[in-house]
Design a protein around this motif. Structure first.
Motif, PDB file in Angstrom:
ATOM      1  N   ALA A  65       0.825  -1.211   0.000  1.00 36.55           N
ATOM      2  CA  ALA A  65       0.000   0.000   0.000  1.00 36.55           C
ATOM      3  C   ALA A  65       0.859   1.261   0.000  1.00 36.55           C
ATOM      4  O   ALA A  65       0.533   2.249  -0.628  1.00 36.55           O
ATOM      5  N   LYS A  66       1.928   1.233   0.749  1.00 35.88           N
ATOM      6  CA  LYS A  66       2.836   2.385   0.766  1.00 35.88           C
ATOM      7  C   LYS A  66       4.219   1.967   0.320  1.00 35.88           C
ATOM      8  O   LYS A  66       4.955   1.330   1.068  1.00 35.88           O
ATOM      9  N   ASP A 111      -6.350   7.362   3.332  1.00 37.85           N
ATOM     10  CA  ASP A 111      -7.703   6.807   3.354  1.00 37.85           C
ATOM     11  C   ASP A 111      -8.585   7.503   2.327  1.00 37.85           C
ATOM     12  O   ASP A 111      -8.117   8.241   1.474  1.00 37.85           O
ATOM     13  N   ASP A 112      -9.865   7.228   2.414  1.00 40.15           N
ATOM     14  CA  ASP A 112     -10.842   7.725   1.431  1.00 40.15           C
ATOM     15  C   ASP A 112     -10.803   9.229   1.233  1.00 40.15           C
ATOM     16  O   ASP A 112     -11.056   9.732   0.163  1.00 40.15           O
ATOM     17  N   ASN A 113     -10.540   9.968   2.302  1.00 37.64           N
ATOM     18  CA  ASN A 113     -10.675  11.411   2.220  1.00 37.64           C
ATOM     19  C   ASN A 113      -9.428  12.124   1.715  1.00 37.64           C
ATOM     20  O   ASN A 113      -9.361  13.339   1.736  1.00 37.64           O
ATOM     21  N   THR A 114      -8.435  11.359   1.306  1.00 39.17           N
ATOM     22  CA  THR A 114      -7.233  11.986   0.796  1.00 39.17           C
ATOM     23  C   THR A 114      -7.574  12.730  -0.495  1.00 39.17           C
ATOM     24  O   THR A 114      -8.031  12.127  -1.451  1.00 39.17           O
ATOM     25  N   ASP A 143       1.344   3.580   6.926  1.00 36.73           N
ATOM     26  CA  ASP A 143       0.246   2.631   7.031  1.00 36.73           C
ATOM     27  C   ASP A 143      -0.843   3.036   6.046  1.00 36.73           C
ATOM     28  O   ASP A 143      -0.985   4.201   5.709  1.00 36.73           O
ATOM     29  N   PHE A 144      -1.585   2.037   5.623  1.00 38.98           N
ATOM     30  CA  PHE A 144      -2.805   2.280   4.859  1.00 38.98           C
ATOM     31  C   PHE A 144      -3.943   1.747   5.699  1.00 38.98           C
ATOM     32  O   PHE A 144      -3.848   0.676   6.284  1.00 38.98           O
ATOM     33  N   ASP A 145      -5.012   2.520   5.798  1.00 38.77           N
ATOM     34  CA  ASP A 145      -6.130   2.067   6.614  1.00 38.77           C
ATOM     35  C   ASP A 145      -7.416   2.669   6.075  1.00 38.77           C
ATOM     36  O   ASP A 145      -7.577   3.891   6.063  1.00 38.77           O
ATOM     37  N   LEU A 178      -2.731  -2.029   6.310  1.00 36.50           N
ATOM     38  CA  LEU A 178      -1.461  -2.567   5.827  1.00 36.50           C
ATOM     39  C   LEU A 178      -0.344  -1.658   6.304  1.00 36.50           C
ATOM     40  O   LEU A 178      -0.413  -0.442   6.131  1.00 36.50           O
ATOM     41  N   SER A 179       0.681  -2.251   6.904  1.00 42.98           N
ATOM     42  CA  SER A 179       1.793  -1.459   7.417  1.00 42.98           C
ATOM     43  C   SER A 179       3.098  -1.965   6.833  1.00 42.98           C
ATOM     44  O   SER A 179       3.264  -3.162   6.610  1.00 42.98           O
TER      45      SER A 179
END
Lengths: 997, 249
Positions: free
Chosen positions: A413-414, A468-471, A786-788, A794-795
């Protein structure tokens, strides 16, 4: 309320619609393009818009754009008003049935269009024209997978044969909004937290409370009144505080007070990891290292090079932006760290780049199995990141001399994108000490380079948030290497002309951060935002102040007129945007009225420290020991492993020789395939003294033994420069920590373990730096990898990159990794032992011993090796890294296109451990090992050089090519026999960097 | 003896000017760095120059087509001055991006600035592999080559290439043998799909040379990728600059 809503984006776009604009399209096709020759074509497509054009202007645009955009030798040009693009069809081969248009979204940096607009102006078009560049794809079959990034690009599909219609030119953003608003912070705790979240301030409750009480201060209120400001803060002020206090800028975790409990339940309080261990290590070494000219102060660490010059080095990460838009993220990453070097002292010249990528492998089962609409495909990430660094380095004329690519599922994810740059800094410029800044009260603030737009608004705070979604899409930045190259030329000429007293990069936090930081030199600054040149009108005041639009630097000067004249000559936009003062305040002004007033002491020192908990419990390693075959087949598989195989496909696309200083290139030897352990280059082309640059990391060890991980990372970074002939007593190091979030929250239950991994690794880093006498001169941390999205978290693996810089006093004595001649003796220097734990073969938990490592022996061996190299006794050196001894020996043999006959006995490491099993002997990975080849006639002298030290083992000899690769091992004395050609084939099996268009 | 001036173009994204200056210094020139604007504002610079070098780089970010926008700028600023310069038979060297600029101006291979794009016989296009390529290559010098390649005719040399658009392409119906005759340098192996493996073009008069490889990056033996195992040699790039210096005598 999300970012977009606040910026009234949709309203802006409508406001930008202008009916007086006439639009045109131009298409460039290859001559004789036929669908039988290629079933798919990608053709440049351009949009133009003119305001109320007469027929004469129209004709001029058509003629000039044709001359500019089309090469009549091999291309055909089509031009038409947008509503008549169906005319293009006659030029398109009838075999093409499907088409797709790829276009940038509005507001996204368009480098091609900028160059085209400049060229049309030079050609004498005479009117302003709006340009946009895109691509028309033509295909025989249906076009489903047109590569594009949905944040920055849109794709429209259609079928050929019918009416053809293109989307209009992306609109320039216009809006009527602007100014500032006053924000009430006299709120209860929960409301304060909500406010921080709504405005994406990323400030926690304690920080919000601190701001609240700062604004309640009576003396401050009186001062505000004097400046005509309301009692409550303006949004400009809140944003400046949020940027300055962001994790990205303030390193809150590294400065936090930590309650650490070790595995025995013993607790200690650590006040700032940074001060207690990182800075402390360097402080303790300072007396022995007079070459440390500036450490942890400026944009980069600075060490003396010779009588006239210093060298500086900085490594940055650009992880979050690269996850969203890999190409733009990596490109802005490399350009950003270039500006850190330009902004060191009075301006250093970038002389090399480094790049280290931690990426998901597109073919790994975990990666392939994970489908998520918020994540780009691994392929897009991998290819975009690679291309971004290519364009950033190549187009700036800076050689990429060293790097690494590491694949692991945890980077799904990152991705981690480490970009480093080194610079050459004169000790004196125009009579001033050029290592220091000389910004004085009354100096003018000048901003030069690119203009300010909404791109990169909130970049600093955003990188401190989980994705997250709001990025918002406005955090996306695309770099412009051409504009920055002009800026680079400008900086160096301004420095030599004595036109600047100080300068710094506009990176994270934009003007708020660059001016805010420089203001602490004089004790104040006034920033006039109405003077700041904007990409488009209608930015809110706070956006102007915190925008991270790229390719900009901020200067202090006492000669503004001369500085601006130089800028004009070099086609660089430069503007006076304020003055430095000494009244203790950072003040932002619009039209004479103050819109922000913040005490510098509060801004830089007022943030409350974090208090964090750390608890270490070593993981149980209890899984069964997997069978690893000690075979030639296994060696071939390892040579073809993505983490081991040749990096040639990437290296060849990076210019590693521009500036002419290369001594040891990434690939050397008769076939230019021998992977070298470090880059060596001459900072001054006519000199003899060179520098070596390398890096080390061991992230898979973090889970089991974070201290060993840090020691191995430092060792690899030092060992790599020693292997090319650098003096081990001149090594300077940089630390870059990329960690999963170690701050506790409901979604992050094991935060204390992550914090403990950080504590243990930082302590070990401190210790080994002292043992090796290698100071840390600069570093950076990125603590939220992290992705959440609320369901999936996912870290990344806790990842420490250590970069090294060291001196090679005589470039003519530098060493490459390839074997040189049949008959040469092959030795192993070993101060550590191999282990299959966390190796390429056994990445997961299993019952293996950890590597053993005697760091005192290691540095002693390295010093002796350096003596031997200085006496010209060494023909080749190669550090033992991923894939272990067998892979290391194979690489040196392949590199020299020579055979090898060697034996690895089970008691090879008896000075460190009992007998070693076969698979570990061959493929185990560990610290402290170097393979060296020596001419037979120098055997005695070479061996005498290591007298009194354990760890020098004669293991074999170099053979003629036809003899192939023969490696005997263990108690059984079995032998791996391979031909060089089959090894080469495996080694060069492609990395997953192939792009589709 | 005073050293002759050699103008070295810089700015606009050119990025090999410093190593080019270094090579010129080593070859007894007096390099003078100039921007397009300098040449426009001080016409005497070009009038009095005997040598002008267009170094490598990424002028205008390589947008549209490598060398194109800088060619447009030079044409707009200096059309007449360049016509005069080239017709006087004075020396010009274009390296990599500089070669691409000379091809876009039509100066190579014709030897003069062409006003009509339709007259240009060749262009440089994307490598057949579609990728930027940095590697050292073996090249063969045409037999009997003189001038820039004096004393090197028929021999093999090594130089680095660092380009994404180095494939020479001919206009349809163009006489290939005519173009081939103007090439003093060929890649030993096909690295980019260039017509007839051509790596360089020389004007008919022999005073203007453009080449994709970088001679300024082989002026020191230690720049060769195999220097750690080879006996010290005279660097091939330096020979070219020395020859250019000899052409002024």
């Amino acid at each position: 309320m999300n970012l977009k809503a606040r910026e009234l984006q949709s309203k802006d776009d409508k406001a930008g619609q202008d009916s007086t604009l006439k639009q045109y399209a131009a298409l460039v096709l290859p001559s004789h393009c036929s669908s039988t020759k290629s079933s798919r074509l990608a053709c440049p497509l351009y949009w133009f818009a003119l305001e109320k054009p007469g027929s004469e202007v129209e004709a001029r645009l058509e003629k000039m754009s044709g001359e500019l955009l089309c090469d009549s030798v091999d291309e055909v040009f089509c031009f038409a008003p947008l509503e008549k693009v169906s005319d293009f069809a006659v030029h398109i081969d009838g075999g093409f049935k499907f088409a797709a248009v790829r276009q940038l979204k509005s507001g996204v940096t368009d480098n091609t269009a900028n160059s085209v607009a400049q060229a049309l102006s030079i050609m004498g078009l005479g009117v302003e024209v709006q340009v946009s560049a895109g691509t028309l794809f033509l295909s025989v079959d249906s076009l489903e997978n047109v590569a594009h990034n949905s944040l920055t690009e849109k794709v429209k599909h259609f079928q050929l044969g019918g009416e053809m219609a293109l989307p209009p030119i992306p609109e320039r953003r216009h809006s009527v909004c602007g100014g500032y608003e006053v924000v009430d912070i006299n709120l209860a705790d929960q409301k304060l937290v909500d406010l921080s979240k709504e405005r994406l301030l990323s400030l926690n409750l304690e920080e919000m409370q601190t701001v609240k009480s700062y604004f309640a201060d009576q003396a401050f209120q009186a001062e505000r009144k004097n400046h005509g400001l309301p009692a409550s803060p303006t949004d400009v002020e809140l944003e400046i505080i949020a940027q300055t206090w962001s994790e990205h800028c303030k390193h809150k975790i590294f400065n936090a007070t930590i309650e650490h409990t070790d595995e025995n339940g013993k607790t200690e309080i650590i006040k700032s990891l940074y001060k207690s261990y990182i800075k402390a290590a360097t402080e303790k070494l300072k007396s022995e290292r007079p070459d440390l000219l500036s450490v942890f102060e400026d944009n980069a660490g600075v060490v003396a090079f010779d009588e006239e010059y210093a060298v500086c080095f900085k490594v940055e990460t650009h992880n979050s932006p690269s996850a969203l838009e890999p190409y733009g993220g990596a490109l802005t990453g490399i350009l950003g760290v270039n500006r850190d070097i330009l902004g060191t002292g009075l301006g250093a010249k970038p002389i090399f780049n480094t790049d280290v990528f931690c990426l998901p492998h597109p073919d790994s089962p975990f990666v392939a199995g994970l489908k998520h609409d918020k994540l780009l495909s691994a392929k897009e990430i991998v290819c975009g990141v690679r291309k971004g660094v290519q364009d950033g380095g190549n187009k700036s004329g800076i050689p990429t001399v060293n790097g690494a690519v590491f694949f692991d599922d945890s980077y799904r994810a990152k991705p981690l994108v480490y970009c480093g740059t080194g610079g050459l800094l004169p000790l004196e410029a125009a009579g001033r000490d050029a290592v220091k800044k000389h910004t004085g009260k009354g100096d003018y603030i000048v901003m030069a380079g690119g203009r300010v737009g909404r791109d990169g608004v909130h970049g600093a705070t955003f990188s401190s948030l989980a994705l997250d979604d709001n990025t918002g899409s406005d955090v996306v930045q695309i770099g412009d290497p051409f504009t920055q190259k002009r800026l680079l030329d400008f900086v160096l000429q301004a420095r030599d002309g004595g036109l600047v007293t100080g300068l710094t990069d506009n990176g994270a936090g934009g003007l708020s951060s660059s001016v805010g930081e420089m203001a602490s030199i004089t004790g104040g600054a006034v920033l006039e935002i109405d003077s700041v040149p904007l990409k488009y009108p209608g930015l809110f005041d706070w956006q102007i102040v915190v925008s991270e639009s790229q390719e900009r630097m901020t200067f202090s000067t006492d000669k503004p007129d001369e500085l601006l004249a130089l800028a004009a000559k070099l086609d660089v936009e430069a503007t006076v945007v304020g003055r430095f003062t000494d009244d203790g305040y950072f003040r932002v002004v619009r039209g004479g009225a103050t819109v922000a007033l913040l005490n510098l002491e509060f801004l830089h020192g007022g943030a409350p420290g974090l208090k964090l908990k750390s608890r270490w419990q070593p993981p149980a390693i209890n899984a069964a020991k997997p069978e690893v075959a000690a075979s030639g087949r296994q060696l071939l598989d390892l040579l073809a492993n993505a983490n081991i195989c040749s990096r040639e496909p990437v290296i060849r696309q990076y210019d590693h020789e521009v500036q002419g200083g290369s001594v040891i290139k990434p690939l050397m030897g008769p076939q230019q395939i021998s992977p070298c352990d470090a880059g060596v280059l001459l900072p001054r082309p006519s000199g003899k003294k060179a520098i070596a640059v390398a890096c080390g990391m061991a992230p898979r060890m973090s889970t089991y033994d974070p201290a060993l991980m840090a020691r191995m990372s430092v060792d690899e970074a030092v060992r790599s420069v020693v292997s090319v002939g650098a003096d081990p007593d001149t090594v300077s190091l940089l630390d870059n920590f990329c960690w999963p979030d170690p701050v506790e929250s409901p979604r992050n239950p094991d935060a204390q373990t992550k914090m403990a991994q950080l504590v243990l690794s930082v302590k070990a880093l401190h210790d080994i730096c002292l043992t090796y006498k290698s100071p840390l001169i600069s570093g950076k941390d990125s603590m939220k990898n992290d992705f959440d999205d609320g369901r999936l978290r996912l870290s990344v693996l806790p990842t420490l990159l250590v970069s090294s810089l060291a001196m090679v006093p005589d470039a003519g004595l530098a060493i490459s990794s390839d074997f040189k001649q049949a008959g040469d003796l092959v030795y192993l220097l070993c101060a550590g032992t191999p282990s299959l734990l966390a190796s390429q073969l056994v990445p997961a938990v299993a019952a293996f011993d950890l590597p053993r490592f005697d760091e005192h022996l290691a540095i002693s061996l390295y010093r002796r090796l350096y003596q031997a190299i200085s006496q010209k006794l060494v023909r080749s050196c190669h550090d033992v890294s991923d894939g272990g001894l067998a892979v290391c020996l194979a690489e040196s043999a392949l590199g020299g296109n020579l055979g090898l006959k060697a034996e690895l006995t089970a008691d090879l490491f008896t000075h460190l451990m009992p007998k070693c099993d076969d698979a570990t002997l061959l493929f185990g990975e560990g610290p402290g090992m170097i393979v060296v080849s020596v001419a037979k006639e120098n055997q005695k002298q070479f061996e005498e050089g290591f007298a009194g030290l354990a760890g020098l083992k004669l293991i074999g000899s170099v053979q003629e090519t036809v003899c192939g690769f023969s490696l005997q091992f263990g108690q059984s004395r079995e032998t791996i026999k391979l031909e060089l050609l089959s090894m080469l084939e495996a080694f060069q099996s492609a990395l997953p960097f192939e792009e589709d268009n | 003896m005073t050293k002759p001036d050699a103008l070295v173009l810089r700015g606009d994204g050119i990025n090999c000017e410093e190593e080019t200056v270094h090579a010129l210094n080593l070859s007894q020139f007096n390099p003078v760095r100039v921007t397009c604007l300098d040449l426009k504002e001080k016409p005497t610079l070009l009038k009095q120059a005997q040598v002008i070098v267009l170094p490598g780089g990424f002028s205008f970010g390589d947008e549209v087509r490598s060398g194109k926008v800088l060619a447009v700028k030079l044409r707009a600023y200096l059309q007449e001055a360049l016509q005069e310069y080239t017709s006087a038979g004075r020396l010009m060297l274009g390296i990599c991006n500089g070669f691409q600029v000379l091809v876009q101006l039509g100066i190579l291979p014709s030897g003069r600035l062409l006003l009509n794009d339709g007259e240009r016989p060749v262009t440089l296009a994307h490598n057949s592999g579609g990728k930027f390529l940095d590697r050292w290559v073996k090249l063969s010098v045409a037999p009997g080559a003189g001038g820039f390649y004096a004393g090197m005719g028929g021999i093999k040399i090594s130089l680095p290439v660092r380009h994404g658009e180095g494939r020479l392409v001919l206009r349809q119906d163009e006489d290939g043998s005519k173009i081939a005759a103007l090439s003093p340098l060929r890649y030993e192996q096909d690295i980019n799909g260039s017509y007839d493996r051509i790596a360089a073009l020389l004007s008919e008069q022999g005073n203007i040379l453009g080449l994709m490889p970088h001679p300024e990056c082989f002026v020191r033996p230690g720049q060769h990728p195999q220097w750690t195992s080879l006996p010290e040699c005279e660097p091939d790039g330096l020979k070219l600059f020395a020859n250019m210096r000899a052409m002024l005598n």
